[in-house]
Design a protein around this motif. Structure first.
Motif, mmCIF file in Angstrom:
data_model
loop_
_atom_site.group_PDB
_atom_site.id
_atom_site.type_symbol
_atom_site.label_atom_id
_atom_site.label_comp_id
_atom_site.label_asym_id
_atom_site.label_seq_id
_atom_site.Cartn_x
_atom_site.Cartn_y
_atom_site.Cartn_z
ATOM 1 N N ARG A 208 5.780 -2.281 35.111
ATOM 2 C CA ARG A 208 6.766 -1.922 36.140
ATOM 3 C C ARG A 208 6.181 -0.910 37.110
ATOM 4 O O ARG A 208 6.434 -0.971 38.312
ATOM 5 N N LEU A 209 5.363 0.022 36.580
ATOM 6 C CA LEU A 209 4.727 1.019 37.454
ATOM 7 C C LEU A 209 3.759 0.372 38.438
ATOM 8 O O LEU A 209 3.487 0.908 39.497
ATOM 9 N N LYS A 210 3.217 -0.793 38.047
ATOM 10 C CA LYS A 210 2.319 -1.507 38.955
ATOM 11 C C LYS A 210 3.070 -2.097 40.140
ATOM 12 O O LYS A 210 2.457 -2.576 41.080
ATOM 13 N N GLY A 211 4.403 -2.132 40.041
ATOM 14 C CA GLY A 211 5.189 -2.713 41.113
ATOM 15 C C GLY A 211 5.388 -4.211 40.969
ATOM 16 O O GLY A 211 5.667 -4.900 41.948
ATOM 17 N N LEU A 212 5.242 -4.723 39.744
ATOM 18 C CA LEU A 212 5.462 -6.161 39.548
ATOM 19 C C LEU A 212 6.956 -6.461 39.626
ATOM 20 O O LEU A 212 7.775 -5.653 39.192
ATOM 21 N N PRO A 213 7.316 -7.631 40.161
ATOM 22 C CA PRO A 213 8.736 -8.018 40.142
ATOM 23 C C PRO A 213 9.215 -8.158 38.698
ATOM 24 O O PRO A 213 8.443 -8.557 37.820
ATOM 25 N N LEU A 216 8.432 -11.254 36.677
ATOM 26 C CA LEU A 216 7.065 -11.372 36.167
ATOM 27 C C LEU A 216 6.858 -10.477 34.944
ATOM 28 O O LEU A 216 6.171 -10.842 33.988
ATOM 29 N N LEU B 59 9.349 7.705 41.024
ATOM 30 C CA LEU B 59 9.094 6.262 41.095
ATOM 31 C C LEU B 59 10.358 5.439 40.905
ATOM 32 O O LEU B 59 10.322 4.219 40.949
ATOM 33 N N LEU B 61 12.014 4.831 38.212
ATOM 34 C CA LEU B 61 11.928 3.955 37.041
ATOM 35 C C LEU B 61 12.589 4.639 35.852
ATOM 36 O O LEU B 61 12.043 4.708 34.763
ATOM 37 N N ARG B 89 9.687 -1.480 44.882
ATOM 38 C CA ARG B 89 8.641 -2.191 44.158
ATOM 39 C C ARG B 89 7.342 -2.218 44.966
ATOM 40 O O ARG B 89 6.258 -2.208 44.419
ATOM 41 N N ARG B 92 5.657 1.245 44.383
ATOM 42 C CA ARG B 92 5.045 1.442 43.062
ATOM 43 C C ARG B 92 3.717 0.706 42.951
ATOM 44 O O ARG B 92 3.635 -0.474 43.268
ATOM 45 N N GLY B 93 2.711 1.426 42.480
ATOM 46 C CA GLY B 93 1.422 0.776 42.285
ATOM 47 C C GLY B 93 0.635 0.665 43.567
ATOM 48 O O GLY B 93 -0.585 0.642 43.548
ATOM 49 N N VAL B 123 -0.502 -8.857 43.452
ATOM 50 C CA VAL B 123 0.923 -8.771 43.781
ATOM 51 C C VAL B 123 1.136 -8.064 45.120
ATOM 52 O O VAL B 123 1.916 -8.509 45.958
ATOM 53 N N HIS B 124 0.410 -6.954 45.343
ATOM 54 C CA HIS B 124 0.674 -6.154 46.540
ATOM 55 C C HIS B 124 -0.052 -6.663 47.770
ATOM 56 O O HIS B 124 0.409 -6.513 48.886
#
Lengths: 306, 337
Positions: A208-213, A216, B59, B61, B89, B92-93, B123-124
């Motif tokens: 989640r910290l990676k920013g994945l949806p 996923l 963040l 979260l 989202r 983040r990251g 992803v990004h």
């Protein structure tokens, strides 16, 4: 390790020995099979002749000794009713049982795994509560009742599905559902708890910290990890399904080993009952033995204890 | 401070609310902090003082029971609290990354290192698998993983603890974030690897010009790594300012107590001081200063009202009545610890 395995194998043989003794004595408590096999109005001499033919005139211990002696040679004896070797009967019915168990397993995983995941992802909310009701019903409704309700609804009322027999995929649907129902609930509960544990792990947090949806995170990172214990249980359950389908096979007249057992009991066909129970017991003992050995391979502490 | 803040928290509060809303745990209360680009801010405090909650608040979260009732979180001028989940989202990251307390458990056991390091890049930035894996290989090289190409196709269990730690660091910097939050990233490591990892983080920081928020309870690490320091107690920042200023002249009795509880090799004469008492229950805080019950210098005003943040020397700020110009210093005696 070798000592541990030897001990486990010895225990397995002991279990099978006790099972053979118990089932041997239990079937003989049910009554004299010859009264069901001779024609109505047969003389006492005819009955005696038949008892002698099946060896039922000998003492119990002599009968048991000869039963075990044949078993060692892989001979399960002749069916009183069909007059054919029991093993042949058993093997001819086994594919049907396997088919039914596989269909029930597919159904239980198809229902149990997604609903377990949904319950874990929405923990404490509507779908989780609905899942709890479902698993309670699954674990507490007996399969014969589920089977009868299915027949009433889909065969009698809607006339969509055949109520009994085998041969087509349509014949398979209801028995598979009735047999898989309990296991769907069991698989759902395990999937839910396993998924909850995975969702609380650090690697999910990092995903989640990676920013994945979120989709996923669930489908890729959590799903695979959560499935490992579920598949282990499913493997054991498949063997159990093959052997506990007596009621379902009887309700739907499905020609598997469960129905063979039921017929054997009805006709006091001792060799058939003994063979089905012993072979089923052997399957479960072997699976447990394999699991014990695998655990010992994985966890060194178990090896030391032995 | 002349530099423009990269991240500026204004009066941020984070509360955990029980299911029926009867119990409110004030894990973070009225926190104002700023981090400039390329700077390192250390956040110290006891366990349960709200450090990790603060990091996860930035963040967004937080666990479902958490609420952020007030405050602003300006990152590069945008308020993160106003962003939608989808916008968050993308932050983040990509723009803010974080390294967790236990990097050993942070890698998914079922996927390869290459997959996990390349994932945020794909992803990004929508990179193809091949180009993301090529970047992942360069990242592994940057965090000094030997034979990075071969490591890409291995699984986490095939690596040592120190290596996995550096891989988590590589994931952190994979999309070149502006801010990296490290939540006690070295507590699970032995001392030599700890020192290597801290040096690596410093190098990465210099090379990429990223700002670092370093959460720790180790003041030795703060002295080595940080430019600015914020001391948290019971969810509040009780003192903040340049590290040197605070180490030289701590203004808050809690900070003084923390500093005197570090063992020093140089002077063996002074005895180590422990802080008496227990940290307060965050759902039932006393009316005045939360530290007052344990504070050796507390006086009447401390128990009556919460002290405001008072500006001190060299951009430092302290939440203590002792620092107030006319708060009855006389009653507090000489205020010495």
């Amino acid at each position: 390790m070798a000592r541990y395995i030897t001990r486990r194998v010895a225990y397995s043989f002991l279990s099978l020995f006790l099972l053979s003794l118990t089932i041997f004595l239990f079937v003989r408590v049910t009554g004299d099979p010859t009264t069901l096999l001779v024609e109505p109005g047969a003389s006492q001499a005819d009955i005696d002749a038949m008892r002698e033919r099946f060896g039922l005139d000998r003492s119990l211990w002599v009968q048991y000794a000869s039963f075990v002696r044949s078993l060692v040679h892989g001979d399960f004896g002749q069916s009183f009713y069909y007059r054919t070797p029991v093993l042949e009967l058993y093997l001819s019915r086994l594919p049907n049982s396997l088919l039914l168990a596989l269909a029930a397993m597919a159904f239980s995983l198809l229902i149990g795994v997604p609903s377990g995941i949904l319950a874990a992802v929405r923990v404490g909310r509507f779908w989780d509560r609905a899942g709890k009701v479902f698993s309670l019903l699954g674990l507490s409704l007996p399969s014969f009742w589920v089977g009868l309700v299915l027949i009433l609804f889909f065969s009698v009322y809607l006339e969509w599905l055949p109520s009994s027999g085998s041969g087509t995929a349509l014949h398979l649907l209801m028995p598979a559902f009735a047999l898989g129902w309990y296991f769907a609930a069991a698989h759902m509960r395990l999937t839910r708890s396993s998924m909850l544990e995975v969702l609380g792990s650090d690697y999910i947090k990092l995903a989640r910290l990676k920013g994945l949806p979120e989709s996923l995170v669930i489908a890729k990172h959590a799903f695979k990890n959560a499935l490992i214990p579920v598949l282990t249980l499913a493997g054991i359950n498949l063997v159990i399904m093959i052997n506990v389908a007596v009621v379902v096979e009887t309700v739907f007249a499905w020609p598997g080993i469960g129905r063979l057992l039921y017929e054997g009991i009805t006709f006091r066909d001792f060799p058939v009952v003994q063979a089905v129970v012993l072979l089923g017991g052997a399957m479960i003992v072997i699976v447990n033995l394999l699991i014990d050995i695998l655990y010992a391979v994985i966890d060194p502490r178990i090896r030391l204890e032995a | 401070m002349s530099t423009r803040a990269l991240l500026e928290l204004q009066n941020l509060s984070t509360h955990y609310v029980s299911a029926k809303g009867r119990r409110v745990v004030r894990a973070v209360e009225d926190v104002s902090l700023r981090v400039a680009a390329g700077e390192t801010l250390g956040i110290v405090g006891e366990s349960g003082s709200g450090k990790s909650t603060l990091a996860l608040s930035i963040l967004r979260l937080l666990p479902p029971a958490a609420r952020i009732p007030s405050g602003r979180m300006l990152f590069e001028g945008e308020d993160l609290l106003q962003k939608s989940d989808a916008e968050m989202r993308r932050v983040r990251g990509k723009r803010i990354a974080m390294i967790l307390q236990d990097p050993m458990a942070s890698l998914n056991p079922l996927f390869t290192i290459g997959d996990q390091v390349a994932e945020p890049i794909r992803v990004h930035e929508g990179a193809t698998r091949a180009s993301a894996w090529a970047r992942a290989r360069d990242l592994l090289k940057a965090v000094r993983i030997p034979s990075p190409q071969a490591r890409l196709s291995q699984h986490p269990h095939e690596m040592s603890g120190g290596m996995r730690q550096r891989i988590v660091g590589a994931i952190g910097i994979s999309c070149e974030p502006r801010l990296l939050i490290a939540d006690e990233p070295t507590t699970s490591l032995d001392l030599t690897i700890q020192a290597q990892y801290l040096n690596l983080l410093r190098e990465l920081q210099r090379a990429h010009g990223l700002a670092l928020i370093f959460i720790t309870h180790n003041l030795g690490i703060v002295a080595k790594m940080c430019d600015q320091l914020a001391v948290m107690y019971a969810g509040r920042v009780v003192e903040q300012g340049p590290v040197r200023q605070i180490f030289k002249a701590p203004a808050h009795p809690y900070t003084r107590a923390l500093l005197s509880s570090i063992p020093r090799m140089s002077d063996g004469r002074q005895r180590l001081t422990a802080i008496d008492g227990q940290p307060p229950d965050l759902s039932a805080l006393p009316p005045g200063c939360a530290f007052a019950p344990r504070c050796p210098s507390a006086f009447d005003a401390c128990r009556a009202a919460e002290p405001p943040e008072i500006a001190g020397v060299a951009n430092s700020r302290v939440r203590c009545w002792l620092a107030a110009p006319d708060a009855g210093r006389g009653k507090a005696g000489n205020g010495a610890l």
